[in-house]
Enzyme design. Structure first.
Site, PDB file in Angstrom:
ATOM      1  N   ASP A 127     -11.281  -3.091   2.508  1.00  0.00           N
ATOM      2  CA  ASP A 127     -10.411  -3.775   1.331  1.00  0.00           C
ATOM      3  C   ASP A 127     -11.494  -3.919   0.435  1.00  0.00           C
ATOM      4  O   ASP A 127     -12.771  -3.915   0.487  1.00  0.00           O
ATOM      5  CB  ASP A 127      -9.979  -5.124   1.950  1.00  0.00           C
ATOM      6  CG  ASP A 127      -8.977  -5.782   0.901  1.00  0.00           C
ATOM      7  OD1 ASP A 127      -8.776  -5.135  -0.305  1.00  0.00           O
ATOM      8  OD2 ASP A 127      -8.639  -6.976   1.069  1.00  0.00           O
ATOM      9  N   SER A 128     -11.231  -4.202  -0.837  1.00  0.00           N
ATOM     10  CA  SER A 128     -12.143  -3.989  -2.180  1.00  0.00           C
ATOM     11  C   SER A 128     -12.937  -5.426  -2.058  1.00  0.00           C
ATOM     12  O   SER A 128     -14.076  -5.491  -2.668  1.00  0.00           O
ATOM     13  CB  SER A 128     -11.280  -3.847  -3.373  1.00  0.00           C
ATOM     14  OG  SER A 128     -10.683  -5.075  -3.504  1.00  0.00           O
ATOM     15  N   GLY A 129     -12.431  -6.574  -1.445  1.00  0.00           N
ATOM     16  CA  GLY A 129     -13.180  -7.723  -1.722  1.00  0.00           C
ATOM     17  C   GLY A 129     -12.448  -8.474  -2.656  1.00  0.00           C
ATOM     18  O   GLY A 129     -12.753  -9.841  -2.927  1.00  0.00           O
ATOM     19  N   GLY A 130     -11.484  -8.034  -3.387  1.00  0.00           N
ATOM     20  CA  GLY A 130     -11.142  -8.700  -4.739  1.00  0.00           C
ATOM     21  C   GLY A 130      -9.948  -9.836  -4.335  1.00  0.00           C
ATOM     22  O   GLY A 130     -10.142 -11.078  -4.724  1.00  0.00           O
ATOM     23  N   PHE A 131      -9.463  -9.713  -3.239  1.00  0.00           N
ATOM     24  CA  PHE A 131      -8.518 -10.860  -2.554  1.00  0.00           C
ATOM     25  C   PHE A 131      -9.419 -11.851  -2.374  1.00  0.00           C
ATOM     26  O   PHE A 131      -8.872 -13.161  -2.693  1.00  0.00           O
ATOM     27  CB  PHE A 131      -7.603 -10.201  -1.429  1.00  0.00           C
ATOM     28  CG  PHE A 131      -6.729 -11.356  -0.867  1.00  0.00           C
ATOM     29  CD1 PHE A 131      -5.574 -11.570  -1.454  1.00  0.00           C
ATOM     30  CD2 PHE A 131      -7.352 -12.070   0.187  1.00  0.00           C
ATOM     31  CE1 PHE A 131      -4.756 -12.470  -0.603  1.00  0.00           C
ATOM     32  CE2 PHE A 131      -6.471 -13.087   0.789  1.00  0.00           C
ATOM     33  CZ  PHE A 131      -5.201 -13.191   0.223  1.00  0.00           C
ATOM     34  N   ASP A 181      -8.120  -4.900  -7.618  1.00  0.00           N
ATOM     35  CA  ASP A 181      -6.974  -5.230  -8.430  1.00  0.00           C
ATOM     36  C   ASP A 181      -7.154  -6.893  -8.576  1.00  0.00           C
ATOM     37  O   ASP A 181      -7.970  -7.534  -8.171  1.00  0.00           O
ATOM     38  CB  ASP A 181      -5.746  -4.898  -7.671  1.00  0.00           C
ATOM     39  CG  ASP A 181      -5.461  -5.656  -6.288  1.00  0.00           C
ATOM     40  OD1 ASP A 181      -6.565  -6.063  -5.747  1.00  0.00           O
ATOM     41  OD2 ASP A 181      -4.645  -5.857  -5.754  1.00  0.00           O
ATOM     42  N   GLN A 226       0.756  -4.447  -8.066  1.00  0.00           N
ATOM     43  CA  GLN A 226       0.795  -5.882  -8.076  1.00  0.00           C
ATOM     44  C   GLN A 226       2.260  -6.342  -8.703  1.00  0.00           C
ATOM     45  O   GLN A 226       3.051  -5.400  -8.912  1.00  0.00           O
ATOM     46  CB  GLN A 226      -0.088  -6.616  -8.724  1.00  0.00           C
ATOM     47  CG  GLN A 226      -1.718  -6.538  -8.090  1.00  0.00           C
ATOM     48  CD  GLN A 226      -1.735  -7.778  -6.888  1.00  0.00           C
ATOM     49  OE1 GLN A 226      -0.614  -8.409  -6.856  1.00  0.00           O
ATOM     50  NE2 GLN A 226      -2.612  -7.616  -6.031  1.00  0.00           N
ATOM     51  N   ASP A 303      -1.973  -4.362   7.682  1.00  0.00           N
ATOM     52  CA  ASP A 303      -2.922  -5.058   8.253  1.00  0.00           C
ATOM     53  C   ASP A 303      -2.615  -6.655   8.245  1.00  0.00           C
ATOM     54  O   ASP A 303      -1.791  -7.122   7.428  1.00  0.00           O
ATOM     55  CB  ASP A 303      -4.227  -4.890   7.786  1.00  0.00           C
ATOM     56  CG  ASP A 303      -4.384  -5.684   6.385  1.00  0.00           C
ATOM     57  OD1 ASP A 303      -3.749  -5.228   5.181  1.00  0.00           O
ATOM     58  OD2 ASP A 303      -5.177  -6.559   6.312  1.00  0.00           O
ATOM     59  N   CYS A 341       3.878  -6.851  30.196  1.00  0.00           N
ATOM     60  CA  CYS A 341       2.867  -6.438  29.386  1.00  0.00           C
ATOM     61  C   CYS A 341       1.912  -5.761  30.308  1.00  0.00           C
ATOM     62  O   CYS A 341       1.316  -6.092  31.343  1.00  0.00           O
ATOM     63  CB  CYS A 341       2.108  -7.465  28.543  1.00  0.00           C
ATOM     64  SG  CYS A 341       0.831  -7.058  27.416  1.00  0.00           S
ATOM     65  N   CYS A 343      -1.465  -4.958  29.317  1.00  0.00           N
ATOM     66  CA  CYS A 343      -2.808  -5.088  28.509  1.00  0.00           C
ATOM     67  C   CYS A 343      -3.602  -5.872  29.718  1.00  0.00           C
ATOM     68  O   CYS A 343      -3.185  -6.124  30.743  1.00  0.00           O
ATOM     69  CB  CYS A 343      -2.665  -6.053  27.343  1.00  0.00           C
ATOM     70  SG  CYS A 343      -2.612  -7.820  27.780  1.00  0.00           S
ATOM     71  N   CYS A 346      -2.917  -9.379  31.041  1.00  0.00           N
ATOM     72  CA  CYS A 346      -1.662  -9.574  31.545  1.00  0.00           C
ATOM     73  C   CYS A 346      -1.896  -8.784  32.932  1.00  0.00           C
ATOM     74  O   CYS A 346      -1.074  -9.292  33.836  1.00  0.00           O
ATOM     75  CB  CYS A 346      -0.525  -8.991  30.846  1.00  0.00           C
ATOM     76  SG  CYS A 346      -0.156 -10.377  29.342  1.00  0.00           S
ATOM     77  N   HIS A 372      -4.705  -9.251  24.154  1.00  0.00           N
ATOM     78  CA  HIS A 372      -3.030  -9.174  24.513  1.00  0.00           C
ATOM     79  C   HIS A 372      -2.493  -9.136  23.058  1.00  0.00           C
ATOM     80  O   HIS A 372      -1.568  -8.324  23.072  1.00  0.00           O
ATOM     81  CB  HIS A 372      -2.795 -10.645  25.126  1.00  0.00           C
ATOM     82  CG  HIS A 372      -1.239 -10.771  25.165  1.00  0.00           C
ATOM     83  ND1 HIS A 372      -0.510  -9.981  26.041  1.00  0.00           N
ATOM     84  CD2 HIS A 372      -0.520 -11.415  24.394  1.00  0.00           C
ATOM     85  CE1 HIS A 372       0.780 -10.209  25.702  1.00  0.00           C
ATOM     86  NE2 HIS A 372       0.976 -11.104  24.720  1.00  0.00           N
TER      87      HIS A 372
END
Lengths: 429, 429
Positions: A127-131, A181, A226, A303, A341, A343, A346, A372
């Site tokens: 991610d750009s880090g803008g968020f 952005d 956006q 994500d 499951c 995993c 489990c 899990h």
């Protein structure tokens, strides 16, 4: 957990999910393909707007739809690369804001890049880090050229621009880089939304112009659309960004506090209009129900910190709903979190043991719980992917919509919550 | 780290350590033997007082000399059973005080016993919990029949007797059970030492009488010799306990605050006098140097929280001394903790990355650091074991004594520190 018997009959195990061969060099499920140039995106199957495909990066392919675990600081908290392979992660997310300050892009580059540093040889999106910077309320000041901010680490002052975020990601060596952005909160007024879209378009054009000079030719670059839940604004911004030669487009500004129905309406309306020949990524969502809705609308990548963060808080995902391992009713429960499951947690351990580890603050708890939940998310998206390939998505969608909605839609909140890694409200000191 | 080049020349890699085959059902290094009755102890090689052997338990054999990692609460903090196999653990330690209260013996029994609960199918030794109760200064009251105490968990009142500790360990299903003894502090006066020895003998006789009724026939039971660093008292107590039909004998009351030279003198004098046909265990030691001294004196088993606790605090063991990963000089260091080490952390990750994970409080740091330190301890004891088998112990002892002493003997403290899991001084509230 009352409806469990009904659900086991509708388990995704009904859909044969081809498993990645962990011994193979590539992360993808279907072999027999020659490696392709980074950025190559093949749509292999379509059903309605939903599609299954494959995106090639410098570190191999990913099968889409694809869920990407969040490894903010150069690790998905508590998991090592073998754990990530074991749960089925084909690609993970890193965050340029966090890594850009701790340990810093030069330092990561000096250690051979983010892949080498964390010993992960599959794709990484950053991610750009803008968020994160826009979430530093009161600690950032926006202008046309970028954003000045104080970090939440130590209050030190920095500046983020369309150029600086690309330079950071060039140093990290990410396979997929996100541009800067302007992401306003979900309840922002129309004027701010409009201004954010205009600014984001200008920054996107700058990023496209700077890209050849800053990024390696093998690093992909995605634009971010956006416009909040204003469909006309979204469409306009999409048209502007689609005209630029990004390798893929993302929908930003969702799951940032807007009403959930509006988020779903935006997804359903906008995602199918995104360029079909390029990968589509929705940032920071979501619940299993959100993922189903996004896949239905033709989204390829997601994500979310939800599986890993919820795991650490005791919340376990199962196909019969969430369970909170801290509850005392699990004190003597010798069954696994989810009997169906496969995993590591489990296969071996009981709810009672996991609860005991949680009570004792043993870090083994966090590792097993995260394993899990990530396994659950990968299984879920893998089931949807397999269904599309088998032209059974409509059937699976009908089967699961009501069940998944029952367990995962009716959550207490009515507005969405930020699902990306937030930062504290104020810097220390 | 200045003497590193000298040390690499004397690496234990010079001694071929037979590796356990992780695919084999048994944990021991040398195959081709039929399983033996639990309690069977074979001395396979001798050199001076040092010896290499094999002890059989209900969950398979252990190769001696053997280092046992401490898993106080049913987990070696942050490690899962695969991690323990990978670092080479053949047996681990559990603590009856902690497990007896959290989650409680009935609960562990209800989950199928400690092995099943933690999914560990190799041997487990459990401490009686006496050491922890005697460390609850001001919260315990001793009488002839046992000790009344308030827990450090919640201040609740309980009683521990020679019978109760066996019942707890019967419920846990330990392979090797320790009896209740009276362990006074290292600076206790002669009268208290004498009284503790007398009381421990009476309790040992009670344990032997109760054992057939309480423990399963496959559970081994070890006696504990007290007497501090008073050699005459130690000898007298040893004679009393050696007369009882324990499966093995332990030296307790070492590394509890006595001067280190006195601890080594006691080890060197008393260990060789312990019954040769039964396993010898020194509880709660120690540094790599302590282990060398104990092996030289003919000790077969050790446990210590040092490798795991030090790991979490940033202290890494190497054959060139300890390093503290928190130091800023490692910020850009792309080499592994120990370039000659084959553990998961050293094969893949740099000091800089481990330091970064530590700074970010990522639980992956604790796991990798603990894996490294336990691997180091197992490699070290494995090298001594291989040396004895090859009749090269004297040579190895001379080679390493000066080097190991240089790095590990000259530690700041002159009196030993408790190396077993302590409990806080006062209960909450």
């Amino acid at each position: 957990m009352c409806a469990a018997p009904r659900l086991w009959h509708a388990s995704p195990a009904m859909i044969d999910i081809p498993r990645a061969d962990p011994r193979a060099g590539l992360s993808c499920e279907v072999g027999g393909h020659l490696p392709q140039k980074p950025g190559t995106f093949e749509v292999l199957a379509r059903e309605g707007d939903a599609r299954a495909g494959r995106l090639w990066t410098a570190h191999g392919p990913i099968d889409t739809p694809c869920f990407m675990p969040v490894g903010t600081y150069g690790a998905v908290k508590g998991l090592d690369p073998d754990d990530l392979r074991e749960v089925g992660s084909q690609i993970i997310l890193g965050n340029s804001y966090h890594l850009g300050h701790r340990p810093g892009p030069e330092r990561v580059a000096g250690l051979g890049g983010l892949h080498r540093m964390m010993a992960w040889d599959r794709p990484i999106l950053t991610d750009s880090g803008g968020f994160q910077v826009f979430s530093l309320r009161g600690l950032q000041k926006l202008d046309d050229a970028g954003v000045a901010y104080q970090t939440h680490f130590d209050g030190s002052r920095h500046r983020m621009t369309p150029e600086s975020v690309l330079r950071t990601q060039a140093a990290l060596g990410s396979d997929i880089c996100m541009i800067l952005d302007h992401c306003p909160p979900g309840d922002a007024d129309a004027a701010l939304m409009r201004a954010a879209v205009d600014r984001s378009t200008r920054w996107a054009r700058q990023a496209i112009a700077l890209r050849p000079e800053i990024l390696a030719p093998t690093q992909l670059c995605f634009g971010i659309v956006q416009g909040g839940t204003d469909l006309a604004l979204r469409r306009a911004h999409l048209a502007e960004l689609a005209a630029l030669p990004f390798d893929g487009l993302a929908l930003g500004g969702l799951s940032v506090g807007e009403p959930i129905p509006a988020m779903h309406a935006t997804l359903a309306e906008i995602a199918p209009q995104m360029p079909a020949e390029r990968p589509r990524y929705v940032m920071g969502i979501g619940t299993p129900f959100d993922l189903l809705a996004a896949v239905r609308a033709g989204v390829d990548m997601f994500d979310c910190v939800m599986p890993s963060r919820h795991a650490r808080n005791g919340q376990m995902f199962t196909f019969a709903g969430r369970l909170n391992i801290r509850q005392s009713r699990f004190r003597d429960d010798s069954t696994p979190i989810d009997p169906d499951c496969a995993c590591r947690a489990c296969r071996r351990h009981s709810r009672a043991y996991l609860r005991h580890l949680h009570e004792q603050n043993d870090p083994l708890y966090g590792r097993l719980a995260t394993i899990h939940n990530l396994f659950f998310f990968h299984q879920w998206v893998g089931a949807l992917r397999a269904a599309i390939r088998q032209h059974r998505f409509g059937e699976v969608d009908r089967l699961f919509s009501s069940i998944i909605a029952q367990f995962y839609q009716r959550e207490p909140q009515v507005t969405s919550k930020p699902r990306r890694e937030p930062v504290p409200a104020a810097p220390p000191g």
